[in-house]
Design an enzyme around this catalytic site. Sequence first.
Site, mmCIF file in Angstrom:
data_model
loop_
_atom_site.group_PDB
_atom_site.id
_atom_site.type_symbol
_atom_site.label_atom_id
_atom_site.label_comp_id
_atom_site.label_asym_id
_atom_site.label_seq_id
_atom_site.Cartn_x
_atom_site.Cartn_y
_atom_site.Cartn_z
ATOM 1 N N SER A 126 39.345 41.250 33.322
ATOM 2 C CA SER A 126 39.369 42.483 34.115
ATOM 3 C C SER A 126 38.617 42.283 35.419
ATOM 4 O O SER A 126 37.666 41.484 35.501
ATOM 5 C CB SER A 126 38.705 43.617 33.318
ATOM 6 N N TYR A 150 31.379 46.689 29.592
ATOM 7 C CA TYR A 150 32.739 46.161 29.498
ATOM 8 C C TYR A 150 32.920 44.963 30.424
ATOM 9 O O TYR A 150 33.420 43.905 30.011
ATOM 10 C CB TYR A 150 33.732 47.268 29.851
ATOM 11 N N LYS A 154 33.633 40.970 29.370
ATOM 12 C CA LYS A 154 34.756 40.195 29.883
ATOM 13 C C LYS A 154 34.263 38.943 30.627
ATOM 14 O O LYS A 154 34.873 37.865 30.522
ATOM 15 C CB LYS A 154 35.615 41.055 30.808
#
Length: 327
Positions: A126, A150, A154
């Site tokens: 991402s 998050y 990643k």
Amino acid sequence: MKVLVIGAAGMVGRKLVAALLASGRVGEQAITGLALADVIAPSAPASTIAITTSAADLSVPEVAERLVQDRPDLIFHLAAIVSGEAEADFEKGYRINLDGTRHLLEAIRLAGQAAPYRPRLIFTSSIAVFGEPLPAVIGDMQEHTPLTSYGTQKAICELLLADYSRRGFVDGVGIRLPTIVVRPGKPNKAASGFFSGIIREPLAGQEALLPVADTVRHWFASPRAAVGFLLHAAGMVTGLLGHQRNLTMPGLAATVADEIAALERVAGPRATALIRRQPDETIARIVAGWPQAFEAGRARALGFTADSSFDEIIRIHIEDELGGRLG
């Protein structure tokens, strides 16, 4: 070629599976078996290709071992919980997004100890791996400074993918997806969900809430483009990547105002009149630290392509999800 799709029940997963079955091939190789896995077992589409489905939680170590026991040649790893949920539930985010990926990589490595095994592994990362301070347009060598759990998860997975590839355990390609719009179906817990909502709901004749200012700028691609990225990564010559196994995908930089203007051009003022501004400080704070535009020069040079305009992104949604009709 045997193919495994982890996260096959998700939106991108379902579209990827449909594309794989429609083609029946990956590059020059015919698909001889397709295994579909998700936390809830995906449904098996009708096909002449042998399809298996299973419920699988990658955060449980032995699950990954079971998924690779048939030694798939190509693995798409799409499974994750989204940004807003990962931020709200710290432990769940790391368990699913990080531990699940590590378990998969280890299962592949251990399978290769019994007999040579080095599958192509496509990992969906991402643009959340990037955070402030950021230039207006981000180049391919930008340092990772994620500002969310998050994004951190990643970023760690990208490093693991690169190291396991360097050691010869997998043939990995990490693709940093733009925010995917317009996502069909119901809103999810992603902080970015409103980017789709302010298009999807008005096209269906429903009110949409806008929690941020019209000036917010971001990086987008359609679901159709996302599937194209995955398929291209599956068939590309990975020797061209060297040790830089992770790529920022091309996309389209647009503001919320650009989105709304495109919606009005495509669907008229009745659609845009259904957007209601309702500021949300939490979402605004998260989005403020996100990147806004990228060069994506490496990916473009390697043949990855994206949408040309936000009007095109909206029309893709109308064609693929609404049968070509407005609600």
